[in-house]
Design an enzyme around this catalytic site. Structure first.
Site, mmCIF file in Angstrom:
data_model
loop_
_atom_site.group_PDB
_atom_site.id
_atom_site.type_symbol
_atom_site.label_atom_id
_atom_site.label_comp_id
_atom_site.label_asym_id
_atom_site.label_seq_id
_atom_site.Cartn_x
_atom_site.Cartn_y
_atom_site.Cartn_z
ATOM 1 N N TYR A 56 0.824 -1.218 0.000
ATOM 2 C CA TYR A 56 0.000 0.000 0.000
ATOM 3 C C TYR A 56 0.856 1.265 0.000
ATOM 4 O O TYR A 56 0.463 2.289 -0.560
ATOM 5 C CB TYR A 56 -0.999 -0.027 1.173
ATOM 6 C CG TYR A 56 -2.131 -0.975 0.884
ATOM 7 C CD1 TYR A 56 -2.154 -2.256 1.421
ATOM 8 C CD2 TYR A 56 -3.143 -0.624 -0.015
ATOM 9 C CE1 TYR A 56 -3.175 -3.151 1.104
ATOM 10 C CE2 TYR A 56 -4.156 -1.512 -0.337
ATOM 11 C CZ TYR A 56 -4.163 -2.777 0.214
ATOM 12 O OH TYR A 56 -5.163 -3.673 -0.122
ATOM 13 N N ARG A 59 1.510 1.962 -3.618
ATOM 14 C CA ARG A 59 0.355 2.471 -4.358
ATOM 15 C C ARG A 59 0.010 3.886 -3.900
ATOM 16 O O ARG A 59 -0.372 4.736 -4.699
ATOM 17 C CB ARG A 59 -0.838 1.520 -4.174
ATOM 18 C CG ARG A 59 -0.556 0.143 -4.788
ATOM 19 C CD ARG A 59 -1.785 -0.712 -4.787
ATOM 20 N NE ARG A 59 -2.801 -0.111 -5.643
ATOM 21 C CZ ARG A 59 -4.098 -0.225 -5.382
ATOM 22 N NH1 ARG A 59 -4.496 -0.873 -4.308
ATOM 23 N NH2 ARG A 59 -4.971 0.313 -6.190
ATOM 24 N N GLN A 91 -15.606 2.941 -5.880
ATOM 25 C CA GLN A 91 -14.908 1.776 -5.314
ATOM 26 C C GLN A 91 -13.411 2.084 -5.262
ATOM 27 O O GLN A 91 -12.653 1.327 -4.669
ATOM 28 C CB GLN A 91 -15.142 0.539 -6.190
ATOM 29 C CG GLN A 91 -16.591 0.127 -6.325
ATOM 30 C CD GLN A 91 -16.733 -0.988 -7.340
ATOM 31 O OE1 GLN A 91 -16.671 -2.171 -6.997
ATOM 32 N NE2 GLN A 91 -16.914 -0.622 -8.592
ATOM 33 N N HIS A 109 -14.755 1.671 -0.532
ATOM 34 C CA HIS A 109 -13.660 0.741 -0.229
ATOM 35 C C HIS A 109 -12.517 1.432 0.496
ATOM 36 O O HIS A 109 -11.403 0.888 0.549
ATOM 37 C CB HIS A 109 -13.151 0.088 -1.522
ATOM 38 C CG HIS A 109 -14.134 -0.883 -2.096
ATOM 39 N ND1 HIS A 109 -14.024 -1.372 -3.384
ATOM 40 C CD2 HIS A 109 -15.245 -1.453 -1.593
ATOM 41 C CE1 HIS A 109 -15.016 -2.204 -3.620
ATOM 42 N NE2 HIS A 109 -15.786 -2.263 -2.548
ATOM 43 N N THR A 177 -16.337 -0.326 -14.180
ATOM 44 C CA THR A 177 -16.216 -1.392 -13.192
ATOM 45 C C THR A 177 -16.620 -2.717 -13.827
ATOM 46 O O THR A 177 -17.494 -2.786 -14.670
ATOM 47 C CB THR A 177 -17.045 -1.090 -11.917
ATOM 48 O OG1 THR A 177 -16.847 -2.136 -10.961
ATOM 49 C CG2 THR A 177 -18.515 -0.934 -12.220
ATOM 50 N N SER A 178 -15.948 -3.767 -13.369
ATOM 51 C CA SER A 178 -16.147 -5.087 -13.989
ATOM 52 C C SER A 178 -17.389 -5.790 -13.471
ATOM 53 O O SER A 178 -17.781 -6.832 -13.980
ATOM 54 C CB SER A 178 -14.928 -5.975 -13.711
ATOM 55 O OG SER A 178 -14.773 -6.121 -12.300
HETATM 56 N N1 APR Z 1 -12.493 3.341 -19.771
HETATM 57 C C1 APR Z 1 -13.584 2.679 -19.296
HETATM 58 N N2 APR Z 1 -13.540 1.462 -18.715
HETATM 59 C C2 APR Z 1 -12.326 0.889 -18.589
HETATM 60 C C3 APR Z 1 -11.135 1.514 -19.044
HETATM 61 C C4 APR Z 1 -11.259 2.789 -19.654
HETATM 62 N N3 APR Z 1 -10.197 3.457 -20.106
HETATM 63 N N4 APR Z 1 -10.093 0.672 -18.780
HETATM 64 C C5 APR Z 1 -10.604 -0.419 -18.180
HETATM 65 N N5 APR Z 1 -11.952 -0.304 -18.078
HETATM 66 C C6 APR Z 1 -12.904 -1.243 -17.477
HETATM 67 C C7 APR Z 1 -12.539 -2.699 -17.683
HETATM 68 O O1 APR Z 1 -13.145 -3.177 -18.876
HETATM 69 C C8 APR Z 1 -13.164 -3.365 -16.446
HETATM 70 O O2 APR Z 1 -14.512 -3.746 -16.702
HETATM 71 O O3 APR Z 1 -12.866 -1.023 -16.079
HETATM 72 C C9 APR Z 1 -13.184 -2.244 -15.404
HETATM 73 C C10 APR Z 1 -12.156 -2.454 -14.309
HETATM 74 O O4 APR Z 1 -12.515 -3.620 -13.611
HETATM 75 P P1 APR Z 1 -11.638 -4.060 -12.342
HETATM 76 O O5 APR Z 1 -10.195 -4.018 -12.696
HETATM 77 O O6 APR Z 1 -12.243 -5.332 -11.846
HETATM 78 O O7 APR Z 1 -11.872 -2.900 -11.280
HETATM 79 P P2 APR Z 1 -13.152 -2.681 -10.369
HETATM 80 O O8 APR Z 1 -14.395 -3.102 -11.084
HETATM 81 O O9 APR Z 1 -13.086 -1.281 -9.864
HETATM 82 O O10 APR Z 1 -12.879 -3.690 -9.134
HETATM 83 C C11 APR Z 1 -13.810 -3.655 -8.070
HETATM 84 O O11 APR Z 1 -12.416 -5.122 -6.781
HETATM 85 O O12 APR Z 1 -10.309 -5.723 -6.167
HETATM 86 C C12 APR Z 1 -11.436 -5.066 -5.744
HETATM 87 O O13 APR Z 1 -11.520 -3.365 -4.167
HETATM 88 C C13 APR Z 1 -11.136 -3.632 -5.470
HETATM 89 O O14 APR Z 1 -12.535 -1.713 -5.859
HETATM 90 C C14 APR Z 1 -12.001 -2.883 -6.466
HETATM 91 C C15 APR Z 1 -13.103 -3.879 -6.774
#
Ligand code: APR
Length: 234
Positions: A56, A59, A91, A109, A177-178
């Site tokens: 951390y 980061r 998040q 988070h 977000t994924s």
């Molecule tokens: N523009 C729009 N979307 C994007 C871009 C971009 N330039 N780059 C990546 N993405 C999308 C990806 O397609 C993916 O669906 O952003 C999403 C990122 O997904 P994750 O990496 O899973 O991040 P997130 O959804 O924030 O994760 C949720 O998981 O690990 C935990 O606490 C952590 O807050 C995090 C949570």
């Protein structure tokens, strides 16, 4: 005048990707470099605090070299001008929404730039490192500061406020977000049950795309300013 009054926006790592902050699950994402269970759980912290604190610290330092992008700035513009209710739920643990000027914001988070004292429970703004076990600014105890990050298995912050806003929303927008992690991944269903319209802005279909009335795919720095212009009638 928009047909919508009360908006909830959920943001994830994808909104900060174009600012140079790694996402978690994309190619080269953070969870491909580190096992979650080694750095982002209470058990990991108990087992190897130095590893977790170093992860951390790195980061926290990296975030301070990054800047908000056009997507963060567009949401700040919406926040400044939207007359109805608006809650931006992030998040993300970076401070790019704040640095773009967004006020109506909660970090579910936690935050990289905050340290939590497990002796006195106070949270302090923190931009330095924690590996050297600094004293808590509030109580002075040494060795009790941890990252103010919600680890897997811990309860996210602000959940009451978030569900209250979702139940009042007539528009829910998910950005970058994924849809892989709950409870955030379930917010779209809460919003639908409240009768809200649902919109996903993401680079590619997320795991929750099925639940959205509309999905737009592309980069956040393109899609978010376009959407905010639409909402503000610009
Ligand atoms: N523009 C729009 N979307 C994007 C871009 C971009 N330039 N780059 C990546 N993405 C999308 C990806 O397609 C993916 O669906 O952003 C999403 C990122 O997904 P994750 O990496 O899973 O991040 P997130 O959804 O924030 O994760 C949720 O998981 O690990 C935990 O606490 C952590 O807050 C995090 C949570």
């Amino acid at each position: 005048m928009s047909v919508f009054q009360n908006i909830v926006v959920l943001t994830g790592a994808g909104i900060s990707a174009e600012s140079g902050i790694d996402t978690f699950r994309g190619g080269g994402g953070l969870w491909e470099q580190h096992r979650v269970e080694d750095v982002a759980t209470p058990e990991a912290f108990a087992r190897d605090p130095d590893l977790v604190l170093r992860f951390y610290d790195e980061r926290r330092a990296a975030i301070q070299t990054k800047a908000p992008n056009a997507a963060h700035e567009a949401l700040a513009r919406l926040d400044a001008r939207w007359a109805g209710e608006l809650l931006i739920v992030t998040q993300n643990v970076d401070d790019l929404h704040e640095r773009a000027g967004t006020k109506r914001l909660v970090h579910m988070h936690g935050e990289q730039l905050s340290a939590w004292c497990t002796a006195c429970d106070q949270r302090s703004r923190w931009t330095g490192s924690l590996i050297d076990r600094p004293a808590c600014p509030a109580c002075g105890m040494v060795g009790y500061l941890r990252p103010d990050i919600v680890w897997f298995g811990e309860m996210p912050y602000h959940m009451d406020d978030i569900y209250r806003a979702l139940n009042r929303a007539d528009l829910f927008v998910s950005i970058g977000t994924s849809g892989a992690v709950y409870p955030a991944a379930g917010f779209v269903r809460e919003a639908r049950q409240a009768g809200a319209r649902t919109l996903e802005l993401n680079l590619e279909p997320s795991e929750g795309s099925y639940w959205f009335a509309e999905s737009r795919h592309g980069r956040a720095t393109t899609l978010v300013p376009q959407w905010v212009d639409q909402m503000l009638g610009d």
